[in-house]
Design a protein around this motif. Structure first.
Motif, short mmCIF file in Angstrom:
data_model
loop_
_atom_site.label_atom_id
_atom_site.label_comp_id
_atom_site.label_asym_id
_atom_site.label_seq_id
_atom_site.Cartn_x
_atom_site.Cartn_y
_atom_site.Cartn_z
N LEU A 1 29.39 -24.08 -50.25
CA LEU A 1 28.74 -23.79 -51.53
C LEU A 1 27.49 -24.63 -51.76
O LEU A 1 26.50 -24.14 -52.28
N GLN A 2 27.53 -25.89 -51.37
CA GLN A 2 26.38 -26.78 -51.57
C GLN A 2 25.16 -26.35 -50.74
O GLN A 2 24.03 -26.60 -51.13
N GLU A 3 25.42 -25.74 -49.62
CA GLU A 3 24.33 -25.33 -48.72
C GLU A 3 23.81 -23.92 -48.98
O GLU A 3 22.83 -23.49 -48.38
N VAL A 4 24.46 -23.18 -49.87
CA VAL A 4 24.08 -21.78 -50.12
C VAL A 4 22.61 -21.61 -50.49
O VAL A 4 21.91 -20.80 -49.87
N PRO A 5 22.08 -22.33 -51.48
CA PRO A 5 20.67 -22.11 -51.82
C PRO A 5 19.71 -22.35 -50.66
O PRO A 5 18.78 -21.58 -50.42
N ARG A 6 19.95 -23.41 -49.90
CA ARG A 6 19.09 -23.73 -48.76
C ARG A 6 19.19 -22.66 -47.67
O ARG A 6 18.19 -22.27 -47.09
N ARG A 7 20.40 -22.20 -47.41
CA ARG A 7 20.58 -21.16 -46.39
C ARG A 7 19.95 -19.86 -46.85
O ARG A 7 19.35 -19.14 -46.05
N CYS A 8 20.07 -19.53 -48.13
CA CYS A 8 19.44 -18.32 -48.66
C CYS A 8 17.92 -18.38 -48.49
O CYS A 8 17.30 -17.39 -48.10
N ALA A 9 17.35 -19.53 -48.76
CA ALA A 9 15.90 -19.70 -48.56
C ALA A 9 15.55 -19.52 -47.10
O ALA A 9 14.54 -18.86 -46.76
N ALA A 10 16.36 -20.06 -46.21
CA ALA A 10 16.09 -19.92 -44.77
C ALA A 10 16.16 -18.45 -44.34
O ALA A 10 15.31 -17.99 -43.58
N ILE A 11 17.14 -17.72 -44.83
CA ILE A 11 17.26 -16.29 -44.50
C ILE A 11 16.05 -15.54 -45.03
O ILE A 11 15.45 -14.73 -44.32
N PHE A 12 15.69 -15.80 -46.28
CA PHE A 12 14.56 -15.13 -46.91
C PHE A 12 13.26 -15.39 -46.13
O PHE A 12 12.54 -14.45 -45.77
N TYR A 13 12.97 -16.66 -45.85
CA TYR A 13 11.72 -16.98 -45.17
C TYR A 13 11.73 -16.52 -43.71
O TYR A 13 10.69 -16.19 -43.16
#
Length: 189
Positions: A110-122
């Motif tokens: 859960l803590q890594e979700v925002p960072r991983r989402c940004a990585a997927i998006f970019y």
């Protein structure tokens, strides 16, 4: 957004653009390759155009929407994660839900979700740019590569080029404007 769920542009770059740019298509295969380009025409002819965040949607409304549409994300922590991703990437909450589901599917905590989402998006943005870049390289040849001409003609010709320059302008504003200090954004540029 389907691109975030299935790595659309990474696959398009590897399976379609690479074949077109190489010019090594057997007779008749070119039509099949251009059919794949047509499937992604809307996203390619208006690059980096995503639905904007709906600022009027508060957390309780978002929670009700998620409960109705994506029950897997219907916990308080995940609703907050969707909201954070939406704010961070300035994406519509529905598209942010797709990113959160994708990151959870990869086994991210859960803590890594925002960072991983940004990585997927970019990463998808990166491959979208590579598709356009690699095909544009064929236009720089003398004479221009016929597959590149056909590719950009299929995407709308001058309208597509105008959209490309608008997208570059948005990127430049992000690099020098409100995202200038955003380390998550800059890590993927």
């Amino acid at each position: 957004m389907a691109a975030f769920e299935a790595e659309t542009f990474e696959a398009l770059h590897g399976n379609v653009v690479a074949r077109l740019a190489s010019g090594l298509n057997p007779a008749g295969a070119e039509a099949e390759v251009f059919a794949d380009v047509r499937k992604n025409k809307d996203a390619l002819c208006k690059p980096f155009t995503f639905r904007s965040r709906e600022d009027t949607m508060d957390l309780p409304t978002l929670a009700r929407h998620i409960a109705a549409q994506r029950p897997r994300l219907a916990t308080e922590q995940l609703v907050k994660a969707v909201d954070e991703v939406s704010r961070m990437l300035r994406l519509h909450q529905t598209d942010s839900c797709a990113l959160v589901e994708r990151s959870l599917g990869l086994g991210v905590g859960l803590q890594e979700v925002p960072r991983r989402c940004a990585a997927i998006f970019y990463r998808e943005c990166h491959f979208q740019a590579l598709c356009l870049h690699d095909m544009a390289q064929g236009l720089a040849k003398s004479p221009p590569d016929k597959q590149s001409i056909a590719f950009f003609a299929l995407l709308g010709g001058k309208r597509c080029i105008t959209s490309l320059f608008e997208a570059l302008g948005l990127l430049l504003r992000d690099l020098t404007g409100e995202r200038a200090g955003d380390q998550v954004f800059l890590a993927h540029v």
